[in-house]
Write an enzyme that holds these catalytic residues in place. Structure first.
Site, mmCIF file in Angstrom:
data_model
loop_
_atom_site.group_PDB
_atom_site.id
_atom_site.type_symbol
_atom_site.label_atom_id
_atom_site.label_comp_id
_atom_site.label_asym_id
_atom_site.label_seq_id
_atom_site.Cartn_x
_atom_site.Cartn_y
_atom_site.Cartn_z
ATOM 1 N N GLU A 172 71.276 10.496 67.169
ATOM 2 C CA GLU A 172 71.903 11.250 66.061
ATOM 3 C C GLU A 172 71.646 12.749 66.235
ATOM 4 O OE1 GLU A 172 70.130 8.662 62.875
ATOM 5 O OE2 GLU A 172 72.202 8.602 62.195
ATOM 6 N N GLU A 225 68.858 0.450 65.330
ATOM 7 C CA GLU A 225 68.935 0.221 63.883
ATOM 8 C C GLU A 225 69.468 -1.179 63.582
ATOM 9 O OE1 GLU A 225 69.893 2.932 65.429
ATOM 10 O OE2 GLU A 225 69.568 4.737 64.227
HETATM 11 C C1 1HE Z 1 57.101 4.863 67.824
HETATM 12 C C2 1HE Z 1 58.517 4.894 67.918
HETATM 13 C C3 1HE Z 1 59.262 5.079 66.717
HETATM 14 C C4 1HE Z 1 57.715 4.592 69.893
HETATM 15 N N1 1HE Z 1 58.568 5.218 65.555
HETATM 16 N N2 1HE Z 1 56.490 5.003 66.647
HETATM 17 N N3 1HE Z 1 63.726 3.649 67.059
HETATM 18 C C5 1HE Z 1 63.465 2.525 67.744
HETATM 19 O O1 1HE Z 1 63.623 1.431 67.285
HETATM 20 C C6 1HE Z 1 62.939 2.735 69.130
HETATM 21 C C7 1HE Z 1 61.523 2.237 69.204
HETATM 22 N N4 1HE Z 1 60.865 2.638 70.444
HETATM 23 C C8 1HE Z 1 61.063 1.982 71.621
HETATM 24 O O2 1HE Z 1 61.893 1.119 71.765
HETATM 25 C C9 1HE Z 1 60.201 2.405 72.764
HETATM 26 O O3 1HE Z 1 59.031 2.999 72.224
HETATM 27 C C10 1HE Z 1 60.861 3.399 73.749
HETATM 28 C C11 1HE Z 1 61.965 2.681 74.539
HETATM 29 C C12 1HE Z 1 61.428 4.616 73.039
HETATM 30 C C13 1HE Z 1 59.766 3.920 74.731
HETATM 31 O O4 1HE Z 1 59.096 2.807 75.320
HETATM 32 P P1 1HE Z 1 57.664 3.049 75.993
HETATM 33 O O5 1HE Z 1 57.265 1.751 76.629
HETATM 34 O O6 1HE Z 1 57.687 4.269 76.828
HETATM 35 O O7 1HE Z 1 56.681 3.419 74.759
HETATM 36 P P2 1HE Z 1 55.958 2.425 73.708
HETATM 37 O O8 1HE Z 1 54.724 1.838 74.319
HETATM 38 O O9 1HE Z 1 56.920 1.488 73.086
HETATM 39 O O10 1HE Z 1 55.546 3.447 72.549
HETATM 40 C C14 1HE Z 1 54.482 4.366 72.712
HETATM 41 C C15 1HE Z 1 53.949 4.671 71.337
HETATM 42 O O11 1HE Z 1 54.986 5.325 70.577
HETATM 43 C C16 1HE Z 1 53.591 3.432 70.541
HETATM 44 O O12 1HE Z 1 52.530 3.760 69.664
HETATM 45 P P3 1HE Z 1 50.979 3.403 70.050
HETATM 46 O O13 1HE Z 1 50.167 3.966 68.916
HETATM 47 O O14 1HE Z 1 50.954 1.891 70.149
HETATM 48 O O15 1HE Z 1 50.718 4.068 71.380
HETATM 49 C C17 1HE Z 1 54.826 3.162 69.713
HETATM 50 O O16 1HE Z 1 54.554 2.430 68.530
HETATM 51 C C18 1HE Z 1 55.242 4.579 69.390
HETATM 52 N N5 1HE Z 1 56.661 4.686 69.061
HETATM 53 N N6 1HE Z 1 58.860 4.711 69.197
HETATM 54 C C19 1HE Z 1 57.233 5.174 65.553
HETATM 55 N N7 1HE Z 1 60.598 5.137 66.705
HETATM 56 C C20 1HE Z 1 67.724 8.727 60.164
HETATM 57 S S1 1HE Z 1 67.761 7.096 60.389
HETATM 58 C C21 1HE Z 1 67.397 6.821 62.055
HETATM 59 C C22 1HE Z 1 67.069 5.385 62.237
HETATM 60 C C23 1HE Z 1 66.407 5.126 63.539
HETATM 61 O O17 1HE Z 1 66.164 6.001 64.340
HETATM 62 S S2 1HE Z 1 65.979 3.510 63.802
HETATM 63 C C24 1HE Z 1 65.536 3.470 65.480
HETATM 64 C C25 1HE Z 1 64.064 3.687 65.673
#
Ligand code: 1HE
Length: 260
Positions: A114, A134
């Site tokens: 976005e 989402e």
């Molecule tokens: C996060 C987030 C996040 C990572 N919010 N903490 N977005 C998503 O659904 C995407 C979610 N993220 C992922 O699918 C993956 O993290 C990635 C593909 C982006 C990257 O993968 P990777 O293997 O490099 O990283 P990871 O091990 O998944 O994440 C590293 C850390 O970042 C981990 O935290 P930690 O404390 O365990 O190290 C994750 O929890 C954290 N992290 N993404 C919070 N999004 C205005 S409305 C908009 C609506 C949306 O955007 S919904 C889509 C949200």
């Protein structure tokens, strides 16, 4: 005003290029509320010397979207205000003072897509991938994605992405219109900076017309669009800078259009 997770730097001889970096790699540059507010404030208060901006992300990913840790038990009213807060911030990106070029790599997902779609030009390297998780998280886009993303790739592709969890890689992304430039891994920022320097050389009124008139004309019925175009054309060409640029070409002092 300063936010540790949104770095602002200036580049170019006259500090004409603002470079914004999402600096939250440990959380894959997920956007929490304070970052969204900082983004808005940054575009509200760019120095007048700035002529173009570049936005990119630290680490292996551009942006993982909304910080899901903050998606707690919001009631409907709070959810509405939250989405409107994103709208206000991304509106300042799209309709702010200067053209914005997004340098994309790794995850460009959810709210990250976005944000990218609110920028004027997108440059992606080969590591970029696009998704709208989402759909699988039981939510909907809330940062303007339903308005901006279909204008890049069409309603059918966005529906597919959200319904089926389809992920587009960088090559497919460029083909369908997510990004306008595709570059080798690690080169998106350099290319975006090059483009920003080029964009900054335009007459400010031309960039203004491209940012503010063109998207509105594209939404207007043809007859109104043509009228708005004529108004904008008249205003742009009346500027002394436009007259000087045209005179420079006629005198042989300005570059020809050359195929590269
Ligand atoms: C996060 C987030 C996040 C990572 N919010 N903490 N977005 C998503 O659904 C995407 C979610 N993220 C992922 O699918 C993956 O993290 C990635 C593909 C982006 C990257 O993968 P990777 O293997 O490099 O990283 P990871 O091990 O998944 O994440 C590293 C850390 O970042 C981990 O935290 P930690 O404390 O365990 O190290 C994750 O929890 C954290 N992290 N993404 C919070 N999004 C205005 S409305 C908009 C609506 C949306 O955007 S919904 C889509 C949200």
């Amino acid at each position: 005003m300063h936010h540790p997770e949104l770095e602002l730097d200036f580049q170019g001889a006259d500090k004409q290029i603002a470079v914004l970096r999402l600096n939250r790699a440990a959380k894959r540059n997920a956007l929490n509320d304070s970052l969204i507010v900082a983004l808005r404030n940054t575009f509200d208060s760019l120095p007048s010397s700035v002529r173009a901006a570049v936005i990119h992300g630290d680490g292996d990913h551009f942006c993982a979207g909304l910080d899901l840790a903050e998606l707690t038990e919001r009631d409907a009213g709070a959810g509405l205000h939250h989405s409107r807060m994103w709208h206000a911030a991304l509106e300042r990106v799209q309709f702010g003072p200067v053209p914005v070029i997004a340098a994309l790599h790794g995850a460009v997902v959810g709210g990250g897509l976005e944000l990218a779609s609110a920028c004027h030009i997108r440059v992606a390297d080969q590591t970029a991938f696009y998704a709208l998780p989402e759909g699988s998280r039981g939510i909907f886009v809330g940062g303007g994605g339903s308005v901006r993303i279909p204008r890049l790739i069409g309603v059918a592709r966005m529906t597919d992405m959200m319904m089926t969890g389809r992920i587009f890689d960088a090559t497919e992304g460029e083909r369908i219109g997510m990004a306008q430039y595709l570059v080798p891994p690690g080169q998106a920022l350099d290319r975006a900076l090059e483009l920003a320097v080029r964009v900054a050389q335009n007459a400010p009124l031309t960039n203004y017309a491209l940012m503010h008139a063109l998207p509105r004309i594209a939404e207007q019925p043809a007859d109104q669009g043509l009228f708005t175009e004529a108004m904008m054309a008249a205003i742009a060409q009346s500027a002394p800078e436009a007259k000087e640029r045209v005179r420079a070409f006629l005198d042989g002092r300005a570059a020809k259009v050359k195929k590269s």
